[in-house]
Motif scaffolding. Structure first.
Motif, mmCIF file in Angstrom:
data_model
loop_
_atom_site.group_PDB
_atom_site.id
_atom_site.type_symbol
_atom_site.label_atom_id
_atom_site.label_comp_id
_atom_site.label_asym_id
_atom_site.label_seq_id
_atom_site.Cartn_x
_atom_site.Cartn_y
_atom_site.Cartn_z
ATOM 1 N N UNK A 296 44.190 39.504 119.699
ATOM 2 C CA UNK A 296 42.725 39.486 119.680
ATOM 3 C C UNK A 296 42.212 40.172 118.421
ATOM 4 N N UNK A 297 41.262 39.513 117.782
ATOM 5 C CA UNK A 297 40.658 40.016 116.548
ATOM 6 C C UNK A 297 39.146 39.873 116.649
ATOM 7 N N UNK A 298 38.456 40.589 115.761
ATOM 8 C CA UNK A 298 37.021 40.370 115.632
ATOM 9 C C UNK A 298 36.739 39.947 114.196
ATOM 10 N N UNK A 299 35.771 39.029 114.057
ATOM 11 C CA UNK A 299 35.333 38.646 112.708
ATOM 12 C C UNK A 299 33.813 38.619 112.689
ATOM 13 N N UNK A 308 41.756 43.603 113.483
ATOM 14 C CA UNK A 308 42.602 43.453 114.652
ATOM 15 C C UNK A 308 42.141 44.358 115.785
ATOM 16 N N UNK A 309 42.207 43.858 117.013
ATOM 17 C CA UNK A 309 41.875 44.705 118.169
ATOM 18 C C UNK A 309 43.117 44.988 119.000
ATOM 19 N N UNK A 310 43.939 43.971 119.285
ATOM 20 C CA UNK A 310 45.178 44.255 120.023
ATOM 21 C C UNK A 310 46.351 44.225 119.046
ATOM 22 N N UNK A 311 47.394 44.950 119.393
ATOM 23 C CA UNK A 311 48.573 44.991 118.531
ATOM 24 C C UNK A 311 49.811 45.087 119.427
ATOM 25 N N UNK A 318 41.547 35.089 125.238
ATOM 26 C CA UNK A 318 40.328 35.089 126.049
ATOM 27 C C UNK A 318 39.645 36.443 126.126
ATOM 28 N N UNK A 319 39.329 37.042 124.984
ATOM 29 C CA UNK A 319 38.589 38.299 124.988
ATOM 30 C C UNK A 319 37.109 38.017 125.206
#
Lengths: 461, 264
Positions: A296-299, A308-311, A318-319
């Motif tokens: 999951x990422x945000x742009x 990046x949000x998850x690693x 599906x965030x």
């Protein structure tokens, strides 16, 4: 002056009551619903031709709100008021005509009464509609709503004025109306998966995209101005090679102009649109950028500002951002083995699993209140046989809304917070249905082709 | 009239002409009188001359031929004593035709010399070369790289919700690796796409990610066996392109696969 205070007081009281009931409905303790009597309205002259549609629509809209106890018509008095002037106080205990207590007392035992009539005027169908609090002592203090509605002199017009009148009544009770709301969804009825939209009742179904490839997973910004979805752009044929789909990418379109907006996709085998942030200016996506499995990422809205949000080394998809706060996310992750629903802060910290680990739990969707989610879960069923559940995030209390009728997926909350739209495969094809958050009031909205991934938006209003 | 008078008179005439043009021209162009004729040039001294050799015509008909066909050169020359065409034709008469069979586009130069001077003219016959015929048919049907891949590659199958390479998938991919190495050697521009697919039971969103991981796992396995990784691209179809649409395990297994297809 005194009359105004009383009126205001009663409306406030109704609103507070309604909010409590919405919460009760979602958390599974349906309390007393607001009792209302809605006798059949009559039409003067030609207007009577459309009254079956009108009365059916008015009753259906109020009933489907889930907020009202619709008192059966069989218990109503014989004389029905059609306008305020029809009310006649009893004289010496003897009825002189319709009166408030006819409706508040047994056998009706209502609190509210909707009444009125229609007529054709200047080529238009006109509704005179009133809502009375029949527990008041006299008509002058009972009136909560008095309004004139105008529509075309046909079935469509009678449906429209009934929906508008119902919306005004529901607004008075603090129950959001669905009028003007619109559902975006994926349909393959043209032979290709494309994005479509329709009204909340299934009317006015319109094709939005024509990419003639695989286009799916629509999400719409809270302000209703933008839509993002995932598509496999077609690579044109070249000598020796037929046209083929390229890797899935995120497209953003304006809902105002319909045009494609600039969105820079990450150089990755997979980019998928996940949700708009409540600020309408950022997108949550899931992507294999940086050589990872789906994370999951945000742009930004144009694809810039990528972070990046998850690693993890698990599949993260599906965030969905909390629509009230934007501060937390629910998402589907395979980090515990099978896909389950998790929540975390917007920066990826404080991850907690919300579902038990049984079966597959997918498709989380926030209630507009930011406190409840709906999702699809196979708990208790074979893999693939999803049912719709709702959960109070704070208590993790659950309600199961469907029970094995078909495979039920992609629940999405209506803007009113008490309705859900979802897709269900109950025969050979998937179709879109709506229901109340207690599982009642099921309505099928689509019939052609397969229809999935519904997203219920406020619409343009 | 003396020479100076003549000059004077012509100066006056010129001045008058300029004046007339200046006065008349702006308003009415039509009335400008025609300019006087130029003065006669000095007659050249009449020297006796010998006529110069001249090529009156030199053509090729047709000027464009297919390889193997002929074209006819035609010429007409006057006042020449010595005439020839290059490209092996040699001396020619003052008027004549010659059929030529050039195998490639050829420019013919006709040279005519005479006591009064010489003249040359060229003409080009263009020869269209047909495309080469296809190579001799092989004994068996020859497949394109894409057809070879389609017919001979094997799908790698996966367990539900898994992307681990099973033993049977290991065998399939090992054969695929040999096939790909062979195709890549024969066809230096060929690339391959590893498609990842899922059965219908997971959610479409999760399956998109799962299909990607399956394709990626299959690619990694091929690369470990020495297949050029930069010629392999992956794509996840999730459950969007099922091979089989029945709701039973046999069908679901067919859909949980990595499949090789020709890239672009």
């Amino acid at each position: 002056m005194k009359r105004h205070i009383i009126l205001l007081g009663s409306v406030l009281c109704i609103c507070a009551l309604a909010l409590a009931q919405i919460k009760e409905k979602i958390t599974g303790n349906p309390g007393e619903k607001i009792p209302i009597a809605v006798p059949d309205f009559r039409g003067a002259g030609d207007a009577q031709n459309f009254m079956n549609t009108f009365n059916g629509t008015l009753w259906g809209e109020l009933q489907n709100s889930g907020q009202l106890k619709m008192i059966p018509k069989t218990s109503y008095p014989l004389t029905i008021p059609q306008q305020p002037a029809d009310f006649r106080p009893p004289l010496n205990g003897k009825s002189q005509g319709p009166w408030l207590s006819d409706w508040s007392g047994p056998p009706v035992n209502s609190h509210y009464l909707a009444f009125g009539y229609t007529a054709t005027q200047n080529g238009q169908l006109v509704l005179y509609g009133w809502l009375y609090d029949v527990q008041q002592a006299n008509p002058s203090s009972a009136q909560l709503l008095a309004k004139v509605y105008v529509g075309s002199p046909d079935e469509a017009g009678s449906k429209k004025i009934a929906q508008e009148f119902a919306a005004d009544i529901l607004k008075l009770f603090g129950a959001g109306s669905l009028m003007g709301t619109r559902i975006y969804f994926m349909s393959d009825r043209t032979g290709h998966k494309e994005i479509w939209s329709m009204n909340y009742d299934g009317s006015d179904q319109k094709q939005f995209t024509s990419y003639r490839t695989i286009t799916t997973f629509p999400v719409v910004s809270a302000d209703g101005t933008k839509i993002a979805f995932t598509t496999y752009p077609m690579r044109p044929a070249s000598p020796g090679h037929p046209a083929t789909e390229d890797q899935p990418k995120i497209y953003v379109h304006s809902l105002e102009t319909g045009r494609k907006l600039v969105y820079l996709n990450q150089n990755a085998s997979m980019n998928a649109a996940s949700d708009f942030m409540p600020d309408n200016r950022h997108l949550l996506i899931y992507s294999t950028a940086a050589g990872s499995v789906s994370q999951i990422f945000m742009t930004d809205i144009d694809g810039g500002g990528f972070h990046r949000i998850t690693n993890t080394r698990s599949l993260e998809v599906e965030a969905k951002a909390n629509p009230k706060t934007g501060a937390d996310i629910v998402f589907t992750s395979g980090r515990g083995g099978t896909p389950q629903i998790y929540r975390m802060n917007i920066d990826g910290t404080d991850v907690a699993r919300l579902t038990s680990g049984e079966g597959d739990a997918v498709n989380p969707s926030w209630n507009p209140d930011g406190q409840h989610i709906a999702f699809a879960w196979t708990r208790g069923f074979e893999p693939g046989n999803f049912n719709i559940f709702i959960m109070d995030i704070a208590s993790q209390e659950l309600i199961q809304l469907t029970h094995g009728a078909g495979r039920n997926e992609n629940p999405n909350w209506a803007p009113d917070g008490v309705h859900l739209v979802f897709s269900s495969k109950r025969g050979r094809s998937s179709q879109i249905f709506t229901m109340l958050a207690d599982g009642t009031g099921l309505q099928q909205l689509t019939t052609q082709g397969n229809n999935e991934k519904p997203v219920w938006t406020k619409g343009t209003q | 009239m003396s020479a100076s008078d003549r000059l004077h008179a012509s100066k006056i005439a010129a001045a008058l002409l300029v004046l007339t043009i200046a006065v008349v021209a702006p308003g009415c162009k039509k009335k400008v009188p025609p300019p006087p004729p130029p003065p006669p040039t000095t007659a050249p001294a009449s020297v006796p001359t010998v006529a110069r050799a001249a090529i009156n015509s030199f053509t090729a008909e047709p000027s464009t031929i297919e390889k193997g066909q002929s074209s006819t050169l035609s010429w007409s020359i006057s006042n020449a004593t010595d005439m020839s065409i290059d490209n092996g034709i040699g001396a020619v008469q003052s008027r004549g035709q010659r059929q030529v069979f050039p195998t490639s586009s050829t420019t013919y130069t006709l040279t005519a010399n005479g006591p009064g001077g010489s003249d040359t003219r060229t003409v080009t016959v263009s020869v269209n070369t047909p495309p080469p015929p296809p190579p001799a048919a092989p004994t068996g049907p020859r497949l394109s790289s894409a057809e070879t891949l389609q017919q001979q590659s094997q799908d790698a199958y996966f367990d539900y919700d898994k992307s681990d390479i099973r033993a049977d998938a290991r065998d399939a991919l090992t054969r695929d690796a040999g096939l790909l190495k062979q195709i890549f050697t024969q066809d230096p521009n060929f690339t391959v796409v590893v498609e990842g697919h899922c059965d219908e039971r997971g959610s479409a969103e999760y399956n998109l990610a799962l299909g990607d991981r399956r394709a990626s796992a299959a690619k990694d396995f091929l690369v470990q066996l020495g297949v050029a990784g930069d010629r392999i691209k992956t794509i996840s179809y999730g459950k969007e392109r099922p091979q089989c649409t029945e709701a039973n395990e046999e069908c679901w297994q067919k859909n949980r696969r990595a499949h090789l297809s020709a890239g672009q």
